[in-house]
Design an enzyme around this catalytic site. Sequence first.
Site, PDB file in Angstrom:
ATOM      1  N   HIS A  72     -14.017 -24.255 -13.785  1.00  0.00           N
ATOM      2  CA  HIS A  72     -12.557 -24.176 -13.861  1.00  0.00           C
ATOM      3  C   HIS A  72     -11.916 -25.500 -14.268  1.00  0.00           C
ATOM      4  O   HIS A  72     -10.755 -25.520 -14.672  1.00  0.00           O
ATOM      5  CB  HIS A  72     -11.990 -23.723 -12.516  1.00  0.00           C
ATOM      6  CG  HIS A  72     -12.333 -22.306 -12.175  1.00  0.00           C
ATOM      7  ND1 HIS A  72     -11.460 -21.260 -12.352  1.00  0.00           N
ATOM      8  CD2 HIS A  72     -13.476 -21.752 -11.684  1.00  0.00           C
ATOM      9  CE1 HIS A  72     -12.035 -20.121 -11.976  1.00  0.00           C
ATOM     10  NE2 HIS A  72     -13.257 -20.402 -11.568  1.00  0.00           N
ATOM     11  N   ASP A 126      -6.641 -31.647 -17.531  1.00  0.00           N
ATOM     12  CA  ASP A 126      -6.609 -30.413 -16.747  1.00  0.00           C
ATOM     13  C   ASP A 126      -7.457 -29.358 -17.435  1.00  0.00           C
ATOM     14  O   ASP A 126      -7.389 -29.209 -18.664  1.00  0.00           O
ATOM     15  CB  ASP A 126      -5.173 -29.900 -16.600  1.00  0.00           C
ATOM     16  CG  ASP A 126      -4.880 -29.356 -15.211  1.00  0.00           C
ATOM     17  OD1 ASP A 126      -5.837 -28.912 -14.547  1.00  0.00           O
ATOM     18  OD2 ASP A 126      -3.711 -29.373 -14.794  1.00  0.00           O
TER      19      ASP A 126
END
Length: 474
Positions: A155, A362
């Site tokens: 993730h 991110d």
Amino acid sequence: MSRLVVVSNRIAPPDEHAASAGGLAVGILGALKAAGGLWFGWSGETGNEDQPLKKVKKGNITWASFNLSEQDLDEYYNQFSNAVLWPAFHYRLDLVQFQRPAWDGYLRVNALLADKLLPLLQDDDIIWIHDYHLLPFAHELRKRGVNNRIGFFLHIPFPTPEIFNALPTYDTLLEQLCDYDLLGFQTENDRLAFLDCLSNLTRVTTRSAKSHTAWGKAFRTEVYPIGIEPKEIAKQAAGPLPPKLAQLKAELKNVQNIFSVERLDYSKGLPERFLAYEALLEKYPQHHGKIRYTQIAPTSRGDVQAYQDIRHQLENEAGRINGKYGQLGWTPLYYLNQHFDRKLLMKIFRYSDVGLVTPLRDGMNLVAKEYVAAQDPANPGVLVLSQFAGAANELTSALIVNPYDRDEVAAALDRALTMSLAERISRHAEMLDVIVKNDINHWQECFISDLKQIVPRSAESQQRDKVATFPKLA
């Protein structure tokens, strides 16, 4: 039909409503409901670690959770996952605190979890492992004779070799990752970074664009950008505001709102964001008294020094900026170090003129997608988005910026605040189309479909993997 077995560091409690459980929980529950199966993970509690697994069954889904000892939690979760892997994978080697006992604890807990899961597995189960806490998990299952199809989804970003290879245990981690049949990443850059790291260590044979062999182990790599539930978010964003928020909106009817919400984390670029807003106030004085920037940043990992440092820095910067530019009746920056209900945030998104999402690094950043989904299509706000967020690969109609360039961010904010309605509608429609197409269900369906197509490993291939290694030639 094969069962689906999902393994993650934490599991969403079975009585927790999906809407409040976050994006990952929604996706996992959708996949589990479709196939039936098991969700296995830590209970969130410490002590009594020797007690049997706690199992809860609802419909065709079973939740199985376990406790960890204080030592296991500290070494596996705090000292290695969050003090080594998290900063390294977010390109912050300066914050990595590698300790050999923590590495040993990380491996020990992954082995312990494999022991706990093993009796629950069936021969035709499909196993889906999630995130950086469990990088060695497939390796531990293979050691125990598990030949099932095992997929892994990361993730967070995967760093380039210059970063990843600085980890003292990078070689072991890379070889362990090759025990997965399918490795999923948020972006193509992450996928290629992993293959670059691998190629620097050993010979990698690529049979097709995304099918590879290393150390005699065959695996696939693919990109699966995680999504959200756009219809659910639009539903949460619509409707009347709570009384206090409605009153605030009325008071600020002539003020344009810039809004941001992130966990308090050094990867989110919050100090840089504050300085960019200061540059906006300095270079574009026409906005004075007419805008307000609200930053919500609830504390996470508050016992870690790096997070304490950011909190103090933000508090100081907010006070300094307000002291320098504020006026009687106008406070330019509101910084709130507290948690807000998710549904309330969606309503705030809807009434914000600009969504400011500028992480330094991110994996995806679902806040960016949620902001777009929460907008009124007839009068949408503008998204200002970091080029280093995975979401920038999909949301190309946002105003894409370099978060390290405060003047560029300030210029983007000025453009967002002055953008015409027609351009706002056009940009929003393009982004919403992408978000609806690549929603959370599309994400999990694509991953599971690809994993199902892989031929399960045989005992013979497992034995070959143990003896067939191909070191990279000098």
